[in-house]
Design an enzyme around this catalytic site. Structure first.
Site, short mmCIF file in Angstrom:
data_model
loop_
_atom_site.label_atom_id
_atom_site.label_comp_id
_atom_site.label_asym_id
_atom_site.label_seq_id
_atom_site.Cartn_x
_atom_site.Cartn_y
_atom_site.Cartn_z
CB CYS A 142 -1.00 -0.04 1.16
SG CYS A 142 -2.42 1.03 0.82
CE LYS A 163 -10.41 4.41 3.21
NZ LYS A 163 -10.58 4.40 4.67
CB SER A 192 -8.52 0.45 2.98
OG SER A 192 -8.88 1.45 3.87
CG HIS A 235 -4.19 -3.03 3.14
ND1 HIS A 235 -2.99 -2.93 3.81
CD2 HIS A 235 -4.54 -1.78 2.82
CE1 HIS A 235 -2.64 -1.66 3.89
NE2 HIS A 235 -3.56 -0.93 3.29
CD GLU A 237 -1.77 -6.17 4.85
OE1 GLU A 237 -1.84 -6.57 3.68
OE2 GLU A 237 -1.76 -4.95 5.15
NE ARG A 249 -10.33 5.55 10.90
CZ ARG A 249 -9.47 5.07 10.00
NH1 ARG A 249 -8.41 4.41 10.38
NH2 ARG A 249 -9.68 5.25 8.70
#
Ligand code: ACO
Ligand code: HSE
Length: 305
Positions: A142, A163, A192, A235, A237, A249
């Protein structure tokens, strides 16, 4: 693990042509084995979470792996305690005389800043230069990938109108790339990001090749043609609930954030997310460790033999 076959068996050449990993008897006989040395440069804010995610993937092969965790000495972490860092992490100064078989450089939530505005940019540039000579293969993730592409090749990142947030289907641009051995024709990966790397910028760089993309989320994997530098924009992971944590969040902060796509059943954030990327995450990390690190790294790291 490689399959060991007699040198002259016809299947040996056919499978080797498909990148099925075949080791001839003559090589197997002379191959020495030792634990791999992998350094993780962890730029993520909550380091314990990222450590666990990466170690889960790096630990899922028959190879022995020794891990060194690295943090930036020129940045004071807001979200990871000093105690954790001093107990488990080293600085570049402490390891720069060493050599490693592999390196992972994580993402960081600084993608909306110019690279030069990041507090540790100079130190990161030094580390990026160092790993070209002291590490056999590096997996950049990323923002780590954006930073590497920019530093080594001048590839810019561009802000996105919205996004890219969710789980997206991907395809491969090239057959028989070892990093993707065993992959399905379509596979899902979390993204993301507020920024992207663009095809036209990468195609200007003769050393780089785009290996995987997504119609919706764009470039996924870019590598140098010598396969030593791998840049991954997604991502894989991430844990099952990482996107959910980011979503909640941002909702909690009152930000204008869309529900992560292709993540909740019927896009309903009150339901449990569905994990559709774990198998390919495991496969990519084990392929990287096996084919780009273990099979390529010298037995004697210090003498290159
Ligand atoms: C594009 C990618 O690579 S995505 C990967 C990043 N993904 C994530 O970080 C997901 C998890 N992170 C989070 O959920 C949130 O960032 C949290 C909960 C850790 C903190 O969120 P916030 O309170 O909004 O932000 P906060 O003010 O702590 O800043 C976030 C980080 O950016 C860092 N940062 C901000 N400005 C700068 C700067 N100029 N230079 C360097 N780091 C900076 C902060 O120091 C902090 O990192 P640290 O903990 O390593 O010090
Ligand atoms: N994955 C990051 C993106 C910001 O760089 C986040 O949502 O925190």
């Amino acid at each position: 693990m490689p399959i060991k076959l007699p040198d002259e068996l016809p299947a040996t050449e056919i499978l080797a042509g498909e990148n099925i990993f075949v080791m001839k008897e003559s090589r197997a006989f002379t191959q020495d084995i030792r634990p791999l040395r992998i350094v993780i440069l962890n730029l993520m804010p909550v380091k314990e979470t990222t450590e666990t995610q990466l170690l889960r993937l790096l630990g899922n092969t028959p190879l022995q792996v020794e891990i060194v965790l690295l943090h930036m000495s020129t940045h004071t972490s807001k979200n990871t305690s000093e105690e954790h860092l001093s107990m488990f992490y080293k600085t570049f100064e402490e390891i720069k005389h060493e050599r490693f078989d592999g390196m992972v450089i994580t993402g960081a939530p600084v993608e909306q800043l110019e690279f030069e505005e990041v507090t540790y940019w100079k130190e990161l540039q030094e580390i990026l230069d160092w790993k070209m000579t002291n590490v056999t293969s590096t997996l950049h993730i990323c923002w780590g990938a954006q930073a590497g592409l920019y530093h080594h090749f001048g590839v810019p990142k561009h802000p996105l109108p919205e996004k890219i947030f969710g789980i997206f289907p991907h395809t491969l641009n090239k057959q028989n790339v070892k990093l993707f051995r065993g992959f399905d024709n379509y596979f899902h990966i979390p993204h993301s990001r507020h920024t992207e790397n663009r095809r036209e910028d990468i195609e200007k760089v003769p050393e780089l090749e785009i290996l995987s993309e997504s119609e919706e989320s764009g470039i996924y994997v870019v590598a140098t043609k010598d396969e030593r530098q791998i840049f991954v924009t997604g991502h894989s992971e991430y844990d099952p609930t990482t996107l959910q944590d980011e979503y909640q969040r941002d909702v909690g902060k009152g930000l204008d954030i869309a529900v992560p796509r292709n993540y909740y059943p019927k896009d309903d954030p009150n339901r449990e997310p569905i994990v559709t990327w774990r198998a390919h995450a495991n496969l990519m990390f084990s392929n990287w460790l096996n084919y780009y690190v273990y099979q390529e790294t010298p037995y004697d790291l210090n003498n290159g033999k």
